[in-house]
Scaffold this motif. Structure first.
Motif, PDB file in Angstrom:
ATOM      1  N   VAL A  20       0.851  -1.175   0.000  1.00  0.00           N
ATOM      2  CA  VAL A  20       0.000   0.000   0.000  1.00  0.00           C
ATOM      3  C   VAL A  20       0.891   1.231   0.000  1.00  0.00           C
ATOM      4  CG1 VAL A  20      -1.954  -1.065   1.166  1.00  0.00           C
ATOM      5  CG2 VAL A  20      -0.188   0.005   2.515  1.00  0.00           C
ATOM      6  N   PHE A  21       0.311   2.367  -0.310  1.00  0.00           N
ATOM      7  CA  PHE A  21       1.083   3.587  -0.418  1.00  0.00           C
ATOM      8  C   PHE A  21       0.588   4.607   0.589  1.00  0.00           C
ATOM      9  CE2 PHE A  21       1.030   1.396  -4.424  1.00  0.00           C
ATOM     10  CZ  PHE A  21       2.369   1.361  -4.758  1.00  0.00           C
ATOM     11  N   ALA A  22       1.506   5.281   1.271  1.00  0.00           N
ATOM     12  CA  ALA A  22       1.144   6.343   2.205  1.00  0.00           C
ATOM     13  C   ALA A  22       0.759   7.573   1.415  1.00  0.00           C
ATOM     14  CB  ALA A  22       2.323   6.644   3.126  1.00  0.00           C
ATOM     15  N   GLY A  23       0.290   8.599   2.127  1.00  0.00           N
ATOM     16  CA  GLY A  23      -0.140   9.820   1.467  1.00  0.00           C
ATOM     17  C   GLY A  23       0.915  10.412   0.562  1.00  0.00           C
ATOM     18  N   SER A  24       2.178  10.302   0.910  1.00  0.00           N
ATOM     19  CA  SER A  24       3.249  10.846   0.081  1.00  0.00           C
ATOM     20  C   SER A  24       3.605   9.919  -1.072  1.00  0.00           C
ATOM     21  CB  SER A  24       4.488  11.096   0.943  1.00  0.00           C
ATOM     22  OG  SER A  24       5.020   9.858   1.375  1.00  0.00           O
ATOM     23  N   SER A  25       3.065   8.739  -1.098  1.00  0.00           N
ATOM     24  CA  SER A  25       3.324   7.685  -2.088  1.00  0.00           C
ATOM     25  C   SER A  25       4.790   7.258  -2.131  1.00  0.00           C
ATOM     26  CB  SER A  25       2.825   8.069  -3.483  1.00  0.00           C
ATOM     27  OG  SER A  25       3.694   8.995  -4.111  1.00  0.00           O
ATOM     28  N   GLU A  26       5.538   7.571  -1.070  1.00  0.00           N
ATOM     29  CA  GLU A  26       6.935   7.141  -1.009  1.00  0.00           C
ATOM     30  C   GLU A  26       7.151   6.000  -0.017  1.00  0.00           C
ATOM     31  OE1 GLU A  26       8.882  10.857  -0.250  1.00  0.00           O
ATOM     32  OE2 GLU A  26       8.890  11.372  -2.362  1.00  0.00           O
ATOM     33  N   GLY A  62       2.718   5.958  14.763  1.00  0.00           N
ATOM     34  CA  GLY A  62       1.676   5.213  15.443  1.00  0.00           C
ATOM     35  C   GLY A  62       0.960   4.235  14.549  1.00  0.00           C
ATOM     36  N   LEU A  63       0.040   3.499  15.175  1.00  0.00           N
ATOM     37  CA  LEU A  63      -0.762   2.485  14.499  1.00  0.00           C
ATOM     38  C   LEU A  63      -2.203   2.611  14.951  1.00  0.00           C
ATOM     39  CD1 LEU A  63       1.438  -0.640  15.350  1.00  0.00           C
ATOM     40  CD2 LEU A  63       1.452   0.633  13.208  1.00  0.00           C
ATOM     41  N   SER A  64      -3.115   2.152  14.129  1.00  0.00           N
ATOM     42  CA  SER A  64      -4.502   2.028  14.561  1.00  0.00           C
ATOM     43  C   SER A  64      -5.133   0.832  13.862  1.00  0.00           C
ATOM     44  CB  SER A  64      -5.296   3.308  14.286  1.00  0.00           C
ATOM     45  OG  SER A  64      -5.323   3.598  12.918  1.00  0.00           O
ATOM     46  N   THR A  65      -6.074   0.199  14.552  1.00  0.00           N
ATOM     47  CA  THR A  65      -6.817  -0.932  14.024  1.00  0.00           C
ATOM     48  C   THR A  65      -8.045  -1.144  14.896  1.00  0.00           C
ATOM     49  OG1 THR A  65      -6.783  -3.289  13.477  1.00  0.00           O
ATOM     50  CG2 THR A  65      -5.423  -2.606  15.330  1.00  0.00           C
ATOM     51  N   GLY A 121      -6.562 -17.785   8.660  1.00  0.00           N
ATOM     52  CA  GLY A 121      -7.364 -17.644   7.449  1.00  0.00           C
ATOM     53  C   GLY A 121      -8.095 -16.322   7.369  1.00  0.00           C
ATOM     54  N   GLY A 122      -8.175 -15.605   8.485  1.00  0.00           N
ATOM     55  CA  GLY A 122      -8.807 -14.294   8.494  1.00  0.00           C
ATOM     56  C   GLY A 122      -7.803 -13.205   8.163  1.00  0.00           C
ATOM     57  N   SER A 123      -8.211 -11.973   8.337  1.00  0.00           N
ATOM     58  CA  SER A 123      -7.324 -10.831   8.130  1.00  0.00           C
ATOM     59  C   SER A 123      -7.902  -9.645   8.892  1.00  0.00           C
ATOM     60  CB  SER A 123      -7.178 -10.500   6.646  1.00  0.00           C
ATOM     61  OG  SER A 123      -8.409 -10.055   6.119  1.00  0.00           O
ATOM     62  N   PHE A 124      -7.114  -8.588   8.993  1.00  0.00           N
ATOM     63  CA  PHE A 124      -7.570  -7.347   9.620  1.00  0.00           C
ATOM     64  C   PHE A 124      -6.844  -6.177   8.980  1.00  0.00           C
ATOM     65  CE2 PHE A 124      -3.968  -8.831  12.043  1.00  0.00           C
ATOM     66  CZ  PHE A 124      -3.237  -7.686  12.330  1.00  0.00           C
ATOM     67  N   ASP A 125      -7.461  -5.011   9.067  1.00  0.00           N
ATOM     68  CA  ASP A 125      -6.851  -3.791   8.543  1.00  0.00           C
ATOM     69  C   ASP A 125      -6.005  -3.145   9.635  1.00  0.00           C
ATOM     70  OD1 ASP A 125      -8.029  -4.023   6.044  1.00  0.00           O
ATOM     71  OD2 ASP A 125      -9.798  -2.889   6.645  1.00  0.00           O
ATOM     72  N   LEU A 126      -4.818  -2.705   9.253  1.00  0.00           N
ATOM     73  CA  LEU A 126      -3.911  -1.996  10.149  1.00  0.00           C
ATOM     74  C   LEU A 126      -3.499  -0.714   9.448  1.00  0.00           C
ATOM     75  CD1 LEU A 126      -2.214  -2.164  12.819  1.00  0.00           C
ATOM     76  CD2 LEU A 126      -0.391  -3.141  11.412  1.00  0.00           C
ATOM     77  N   GLY A 133       1.575  13.310   8.589  1.00  0.00           N
ATOM     78  CA  GLY A 133       0.130  13.203   8.467  1.00  0.00           C
ATOM     79  C   GLY A 133      -0.307  12.123   7.501  1.00  0.00           C
ATOM     80  N   GLY A 134       0.617  11.531   6.766  1.00  0.00           N
ATOM     81  CA  GLY A 134       0.280  10.452   5.846  1.00  0.00           C
ATOM     82  C   GLY A 134      -0.084   9.187   6.595  1.00  0.00           C
ATOM     83  N   LYS A 135      -0.887   8.369   5.968  1.00  0.00           N
ATOM     84  CA  LYS A 135      -1.300   7.090   6.545  1.00  0.00           C
ATOM     85  C   LYS A 135      -1.229   6.026   5.474  1.00  0.00           C
ATOM     86  CE  LYS A 135      -4.366   9.062   9.972  1.00  0.00           C
ATOM     87  NZ  LYS A 135      -5.679   9.022  10.623  1.00  0.00           N
ATOM     88  N   ALA A 136      -0.955   4.812   5.898  1.00  0.00           N
ATOM     89  CA  ALA A 136      -0.971   3.663   4.996  1.00  0.00           C
ATOM     90  C   ALA A 136      -1.812   2.585   5.647  1.00  0.00           C
ATOM     91  CB  ALA A 136       0.444   3.155   4.749  1.00  0.00           C
ATOM     92  N   GLN A 137      -2.810   2.109   4.937  1.00  0.00           N
ATOM     93  CA  GLN A 137      -3.637   1.026   5.445  1.00  0.00           C
ATOM     94  C   GLN A 137      -3.243  -0.245   4.719  1.00  0.00           C
ATOM     95  OE1 GLN A 137      -7.859   1.554   5.111  1.00  0.00           O
ATOM     96  NE2 GLN A 137      -8.301  -0.283   6.271  1.00  0.00           N
ATOM     97  N   VAL A 138      -3.044  -1.305   5.483  1.00  0.00           N
ATOM     98  CA  VAL A 138      -2.667  -2.587   4.905  1.00  0.00           C
ATOM     99  C   VAL A 138      -3.574  -3.666   5.484  1.00  0.00           C
ATOM    100  CG1 VAL A 138      -0.860  -3.015   6.627  1.00  0.00           C
ATOM    101  CG2 VAL A 138      -0.729  -4.148   4.430  1.00  0.00           C
TER     102      VAL A 138
END
Length: 152
Positions: A20-26, A62-65, A121-126, A133-138
């Protein structure tokens, strides 16, 4: 209906299975995985490689989920007597052109106060949060409780 290019790019970025790509795409997040948990009474953990394709350092703050009330980056260390301990890590710098690996026995995403069991077999978003201020969701796939890496 024709979608704006920016919307299409964001949709594409979030549809990729392990990148996935963060807000800066870097920033790219690769090879994310987690082990199944033993119920919800013990914390879970997630692992991945965070790569910075830009020239400037990026700081993971930081992280959130929804899976855990207290997600945090922790560091495992082993002292001279062979005793391993874990403690919260400070902000993590991903150098320009470099990568930081979250892996068993080192830096990892600690998922405390699980809200549901982490079932194989499951998954979750992190969501990874950065100082700019950029975020990356995986999407993090949950593997067997004995998994040793994303290929297991």
């Amino acid at each position: 209906m024709k979608l704006p290019v920016a919307f299409s790019a964001v949709t594409f970025a979030f549809s990729l299975p392990a990148t996935v790509f963060a807000g800066s795409s870097e920033i790219t997040v690769e090879d994310a995985w987690a082990r199944a948990s033993i119920g919800i009474s013990r914390p879970g953990a997630a692992y991945m490689t965070i790569r910075n394709t830009g020239d400037e350092a990026v700081i993971l703050t930081g992280l959130s989920t929804e899976l855990a009330l207290m997600p945090d980056i922790h560091r495992s260390t082993t002292n001279e007597q062979g005793v391993t301990s874990m403690s919260p890590a400070d902000d993590i710098e991903i150098p320009g052109g470099g990568a930081v690996v979250l892996e068993p026995g080192g830096l990892h995403a600690m998922l405390m106060q699980l809200q549901r069991p982490m079932k194989e077999g499951g998954s979750f978003d992190l969501t990874l949060e950065f100082s700019d201020g950029g975020k990356a969701q995986v999407e993090v796939p949950i593997l067997d409780i004995a998994a040793r890496g994303p290929e297991d």
